[in-house]
Design a protein around this motif. Structure first.
Motif, PDB file in Angstrom:
ATOM      1  N   ASP A  22       0.853  -1.193   0.000  1.00  0.00           N
ATOM      2  CA  ASP A  22       0.000   0.000   0.000  1.00  0.00           C
ATOM      3  C   ASP A  22       0.886   1.239   0.000  1.00  0.00           C
ATOM      4  O   ASP A  22       1.844   1.324   0.753  1.00  0.00           O
ATOM      5  CB  ASP A  22      -0.877   0.039   1.260  1.00  0.00           C
ATOM      6  CG  ASP A  22      -1.906  -1.073   1.270  1.00  0.00           C
ATOM      7  OD1 ASP A  22      -2.368  -1.446   0.176  1.00  0.00           O
ATOM      8  OD2 ASP A  22      -2.243  -1.569   2.352  1.00  0.00           O
ATOM      9  N   VAL A  23       0.536   2.191  -0.855  1.00  0.00           N
ATOM     10  CA  VAL A  23       1.270   3.449  -0.903  1.00  0.00           C
ATOM     11  C   VAL A  23       0.484   4.469  -0.099  1.00  0.00           C
ATOM     12  O   VAL A  23      -0.721   4.624  -0.283  1.00  0.00           O
ATOM     13  CB  VAL A  23       1.456   3.928  -2.360  1.00  0.00           C
ATOM     14  CG1 VAL A  23       2.184   5.259  -2.405  1.00  0.00           C
ATOM     15  CG2 VAL A  23       2.192   2.885  -3.167  1.00  0.00           C
ATOM     16  N   SER A  24       1.185   5.136   0.798  1.00  0.00           N
ATOM     17  CA  SER A  24       0.536   6.087   1.693  1.00  0.00           C
ATOM     18  C   SER A  24       1.147   7.474   1.504  1.00  0.00           C
ATOM     19  O   SER A  24       2.264   7.615   1.015  1.00  0.00           O
ATOM     20  CB  SER A  24       0.734   5.626   3.138  1.00  0.00           C
ATOM     21  OG  SER A  24       0.237   6.592   4.027  1.00  0.00           O
ATOM     22  N   ARG A  25       0.416   8.461   1.942  1.00  0.00           N
ATOM     23  CA  ARG A  25       0.953   9.824   1.914  1.00  0.00           C
ATOM     24  C   ARG A  25       1.922  10.060   3.067  1.00  0.00           C
ATOM     25  O   ARG A  25       2.726  10.982   3.020  1.00  0.00           O
ATOM     26  CB  ARG A  25      -0.183  10.831   2.008  1.00  0.00           C
ATOM     27  CG  ARG A  25      -1.059  10.838   0.798  1.00  0.00           C
ATOM     28  CD  ARG A  25      -2.107  11.909   0.916  1.00  0.00           C
ATOM     29  NE  ARG A  25      -3.150  11.696  -0.085  1.00  0.00           N
ATOM     30  CZ  ARG A  25      -4.147  12.517  -0.281  1.00  0.00           C
ATOM     31  NH1 ARG A  25      -4.265  13.593   0.459  1.00  0.00           N
ATOM     32  NH2 ARG A  25      -5.044  12.263  -1.197  1.00  0.00           N
ATOM     33  N   GLU A  30       4.666   4.527   4.465  1.00  0.00           N
ATOM     34  CA  GLU A  30       5.124   4.010   3.182  1.00  0.00           C
ATOM     35  C   GLU A  30       6.417   3.211   3.341  1.00  0.00           C
ATOM     36  O   GLU A  30       6.561   2.125   2.758  1.00  0.00           O
ATOM     37  CB  GLU A  30       5.341   5.154   2.195  1.00  0.00           C
ATOM     38  CG  GLU A  30       5.698   4.656   0.809  1.00  0.00           C
ATOM     39  CD  GLU A  30       5.763   5.783  -0.203  1.00  0.00           C
ATOM     40  OE1 GLU A  30       6.325   5.541  -1.277  1.00  0.00           O
ATOM     41  OE2 GLU A  30       5.272   6.888   0.069  1.00  0.00           O
ATOM     42  N   SER A  33       5.540  -0.086   4.843  1.00  0.00           N
ATOM     43  CA  SER A  33       4.856  -0.923   3.874  1.00  0.00           C
ATOM     44  C   SER A  33       5.856  -1.574   2.913  1.00  0.00           C
ATOM     45  O   SER A  33       5.733  -2.755   2.581  1.00  0.00           O
ATOM     46  CB  SER A  33       3.841  -0.080   3.099  1.00  0.00           C
ATOM     47  OG  SER A  33       3.184  -0.849   2.144  1.00  0.00           O
ATOM     48  N   VAL A  34       6.848  -0.812   2.476  1.00  0.00           N
ATOM     49  CA  VAL A  34       7.883  -1.349   1.588  1.00  0.00           C
ATOM     50  C   VAL A  34       8.678  -2.432   2.310  1.00  0.00           C
ATOM     51  O   VAL A  34       8.916  -3.515   1.766  1.00  0.00           O
ATOM     52  CB  VAL A  34       8.812  -0.224   1.083  1.00  0.00           C
ATOM     53  CG1 VAL A  34      10.045  -0.792   0.398  1.00  0.00           C
ATOM     54  CG2 VAL A  34       8.065   0.703   0.142  1.00  0.00           C
TER      55      VAL A  34
END
Length: 69
Positions: A22-25, A30, A33-34
């Motif tokens: 998931d890419v987050s602001r 982020e 997540s990576v």
């Protein structure tokens, strides 16, 4: 993977895995997540390799063992 006694190659190959993320602001979310996706992909590749090695070893004849007193 090669046999130590005669150097015969028993298994050769490469594996890859894909993990979605998931890419987050938020920068930290982020990055996390990576990192989590990398860990999931690494576990999946390790399982593939484990299975490949088990199959390759199962197809080999058992070693001849001689017992000495």
């Amino acid at each position: 993977m090669s046999r130590v006694s005669d150097g015969e190659i028993l298994k050769r190959g490469s594996r890859t895995a894909t993990a979605l993320l998931d890419v987050s602001r938020q920068e930290f979310a982020e990055l996390r997540s990576v990192r989590d996706a990398e860990n999931r992909a690494a576990r999946e590749v390790a399982e593939f390799i484990r299975a490949d090695l088990a199959i390759a070893l199962a197809n080999q004849p058992p070693p001849q063992v001689t017992w000495q007193k």
